[in-house]
Design a protein around this motif. Structure first.
Motif, PDB file in Angstrom:
ATOM      1  N   TRP A 193      -5.162  -3.106  -7.392  1.00  0.00           N
ATOM      2  CA  TRP A 193      -4.921  -4.398  -6.743  1.00  0.00           C
ATOM      3  C   TRP A 193      -4.609  -4.234  -5.262  1.00  0.00           C
ATOM      4  O   TRP A 193      -5.051  -5.028  -4.418  1.00  0.00           O
ATOM      5  N   VAL A 194      -3.827  -3.225  -4.948  1.00  0.00           N
ATOM      6  CA  VAL A 194      -3.448  -2.990  -3.550  1.00  0.00           C
ATOM      7  C   VAL A 194      -4.691  -2.814  -2.687  1.00  0.00           C
ATOM      8  O   VAL A 194      -4.814  -3.422  -1.617  1.00  0.00           O
ATOM      9  N   TYR A 195      -5.627  -1.986  -3.133  1.00  0.00           N
ATOM     10  CA  TYR A 195      -6.846  -1.759  -2.350  1.00  0.00           C
ATOM     11  C   TYR A 195      -7.628  -3.057  -2.154  1.00  0.00           C
ATOM     12  O   TYR A 195      -8.198  -3.299  -1.087  1.00  0.00           O
ATOM     13  N   MET A 196      -7.650  -3.909  -3.183  1.00  0.00           N
ATOM     14  CA  MET A 196      -8.412  -5.153  -3.079  1.00  0.00           C
ATOM     15  C   MET A 196      -7.774  -6.134  -2.100  1.00  0.00           C
ATOM     16  O   MET A 196      -8.455  -6.750  -1.284  1.00  0.00           O
ATOM     17  N   TRP A 197      -6.460  -6.281  -2.183  1.00  0.00           N
ATOM     18  CA  TRP A 197      -5.782  -7.249  -1.322  1.00  0.00           C
ATOM     19  C   TRP A 197      -5.544  -6.706   0.087  1.00  0.00           C
ATOM     20  O   TRP A 197      -5.676  -7.439   1.068  1.00  0.00           O
ATOM     21  N   SER A 198      -5.200  -5.448   0.189  1.00  0.00           N
ATOM     22  CA  SER A 198      -4.856  -4.885   1.492  1.00  0.00           C
ATOM     23  C   SER A 198      -6.090  -4.526   2.308  1.00  0.00           C
ATOM     24  O   SER A 198      -6.157  -4.810   3.509  1.00  0.00           O
TER      25      SER A 198
ATOM     26  N   LYS B  36       0.826  -1.207   0.000  1.00  0.00           N
ATOM     27  CA  LYS B  36       0.000   0.000   0.000  1.00  0.00           C
ATOM     28  C   LYS B  36       0.859   1.254   0.000  1.00  0.00           C
ATOM     29  O   LYS B  36       0.587   2.230  -0.720  1.00  0.00           O
ATOM     30  N   SER B  37       1.912   1.242   0.794  1.00  0.00           N
ATOM     31  CA  SER B  37       2.811   2.393   0.856  1.00  0.00           C
ATOM     32  C   SER B  37       3.435   2.665  -0.508  1.00  0.00           C
ATOM     33  O   SER B  37       3.469   3.815  -0.982  1.00  0.00           O
ATOM     34  N   ALA B  38       3.920   1.607  -1.172  1.00  0.00           N
ATOM     35  CA  ALA B  38       4.547   1.781  -2.482  1.00  0.00           C
ATOM     36  C   ALA B  38       3.520   2.162  -3.543  1.00  0.00           C
ATOM     37  O   ALA B  38       3.795   2.981  -4.430  1.00  0.00           O
ATOM     38  N   GLY B  39       2.323   1.565  -3.462  1.00  0.00           N
ATOM     39  CA  GLY B  39       1.273   1.889  -4.427  1.00  0.00           C
ATOM     40  C   GLY B  39       0.861   3.351  -4.351  1.00  0.00           C
ATOM     41  O   GLY B  39       0.701   4.025  -5.374  1.00  0.00           O
TER      42      GLY B  39
END
Length: 510
Positions: free
Chosen positions: A351-356, A329-332
């Motif tokens: 993708w980050v929002y979906m997985w994190s 999330k930080s890198a995204g």
């Protein structure tokens, strides 16, 4: 002056080597193109710089709109405490361009060349070989469309139409034209009409090596000429981009490490990341970090860094899944902050929002933004299609995957993973099985894909193969357990998630 290239004006210091703008002791954050714009103008104080010169030297010859240039100038003025009304540093010269106030310069000892790390390409006018001059409008239209669509790809520098069209009908060699235009690659082609059919031929040339890297032809009915123009353009463009990136990756492998630039490291990271092997994913992360050491504002490198953490978390290649998701999330977010107009950054952030966060609609919005920025890009369409399999829209995912595969005939193995996952979610097990079981040999460390294959075997009643595949899951990633699949694997639809868990348990995963 220090040994570095620094331009000082008023109370500002523009460090060209570090790509930093400081006002006194305070660093001023700039988007990369805004920095390049200020640097070019400040390096030529007192000179009227035309919009065409800015396009050539700041945007590398890539097509940009007048509004994009005006937006960059406004951002530059804002960073310098200037305004369109005051114009104390950057002055607009009506109908001619812009001029940086030479009286403001305090110290300057630079020879400025804006970096052109990315591969550059010129699309020459496609030849009308039909013998019908009226068909020239169509050949020019195809050429214009290819230039326009290629210019949407941030990984390429595309020479503007007026420059490449200057070589219409030229007898000069490809190498000579490439040197005149200062490009790495040339695209050329032809259009021929024969009766009720027409043929479009396209070629990608490496002029330095004197070789043809790719060529294809497309035959269509004449009554479909306008309907298929967009389709042909999209297929050509996606194939061209893939061929150029593959060639650039080969060139980067041949380079000495000490002459690598940010884009070289990024290309290496991309290639490693697609292999879905824990050690390769870590190596991809290292390459992405090296790219950021070269250019901390490289949005794609931030996004790729996020992708490596998502791969690590989704496959349980780490003991601390939550930490990996937090790093993703930080890198995204850093990728979008570095360049809010970079579609790849938004696609990965989806993708980050979906997985994190299990924020599926928010993730899809990021994916849609990427597509809106570059609607013909097969990669962004495929990433959106992958996301739909998480978000409970598998039927829509299959349609989107078919479209992306049509646009990119050389699609990677990951397409089969998500095609199979969509079919599994739809209970079309026999259709899903050939897609999923190929992962056992092509990507033997891709634990999440192997687990879906095991669940599909179980759903088909092939329990021996299901148990064998579960052993492969354990070998690929001991941390990929039923609890991991329950707690972390991204499913928006609870029924689909329970369906997956049920068959995983039937396959023997504990």
């Amino acid at each position: 002056m220090s040994d570095r290239s620094v331009i000082s004006f008023l109370d500002f210091h523009l460090d060209l080597d570090r790509r930093e703008l400081n006002r006194g002791d305070r660093a001023i954050s700039l988007e990369p193109k805004v920095f390049d714009l200020i640097a070019w103008l400040a390096a030529h104080p007192g000179k009227i710089v035309s919009r065409d010169e800015l396009i050539e030297h700041v945007w590398g010859g890539r097509i940009v709109s007048d509004s994009a240039i005006s937006s960059a100038v406004n951002a530059a003025r804002s960073a310098l405490g200037d305004s369109g009304t005051e114009q104390r540093l950057i002055k607009t010269v009506p109908r001619r361009g812009f001029r940086f106030d030479d009286k403001a310069i305090l110290d300057r000892d630079v020879s400025l060349t804006v970096s052109r790390d990315k591969p550059s390409v010129a699309v020459l006018p496609f030849d009308n070989i039909s013998g019908d001059l009226e068909q020239t409008y169509f050949s020019d239209g195809i050429t214009d469309d290819i230039i326009t669509e290629l210019s949407r790809y941030d990984e390429l520098l595309v020479i503007a139409r007026h420059s490449s069209f200057a070589f219409r009908g030229s007898s000069l060699s490809a190498d000579h034209i490439a040197r005149e235009l200062a490009v790495d690659y040339l695209v050329e082609g032809s259009i021929r009409r024969s009766g009720e059919r027409f043929r479009v031929t396209a070629r990608l040339i490496d002029p330095t090596a004197g070789v043809e890297l790719w060529a294809e032809r497309y035959d269509r009915d004449i009554q479909d000429i306008f309907e298929v123009q967009d389709e042909i353009t999209s297929v050509i463009v996606n194939t061209l981009v893939g061929a150029i990136v593959r060639q650039q990756h080969s060139r980067s492998l041949a380079k000495s490490e000490d002459v690598f630039n940010a884009y070289d490291h990024y290309l290496r990271a991309v290639e490693l990341n697609y292999q879905m092997v824990p050690s390769k994913t870590r190596a991809a992360r290292d390459e992405a970090k090296k790219a950021l050491e070269c250019d901390e504002g490289f949005a794609r490198a931030h996004a790729l860094l996020a992708w490596t953490h998502i791969s690590e978390a989704s496959n349980a290649w780490t003991d601390d899944i939550r930490e990996a998701l937090n790093k993703a999330k930080s890198a995204g977010l850093a990728g979008v902050a570095a360049n809010n107009n970079e579609p790849f950054a938004h696609a990965v952030l989806g993708w980050v929002y979906m997985w994190s966060d299990k924020a599926f609609e928010r993730g899809l919005e990021e994916q849609r933004r990427a597509i809106e920025t570059n609607p013909g890009n097969a990669q962004f369409r495929s990433m959106y299609a992958f996301s739909l399999t998480y978000a409970g829209s598998s039927s829509e995912a299959l349609v989107a995957l078919d479209q992306a595969m049509h646009l990119n005939p050389f699609y990677p193995e990951l397409f089969h993973v998500f095609y199979g996952r969509a079919l599994f979610n739809l209970r079309r097990y026999e259709e899903a099985m050939p897609r999923l079981e190929r992962i056992r040999t092509s990507q033997p460390f891709h634990a999440n894909a192997l687990a879906h294959a095991a669940a599909c075997y179980a759903a088909c009643g092939r329990l021996d193969e299901a148990r064998d595949t579960v052993e492969e899951v354990r070998s690929a990633s001991p941390g990929y357990t039923l609890a991991h699949a329950r707690d972390y694997v991204a499913y928006a639809d609870q029924n689909e998630h329970e369906h997956y868990l049920y068959h995983l348990a039937a396959a023997g995963l504990r």
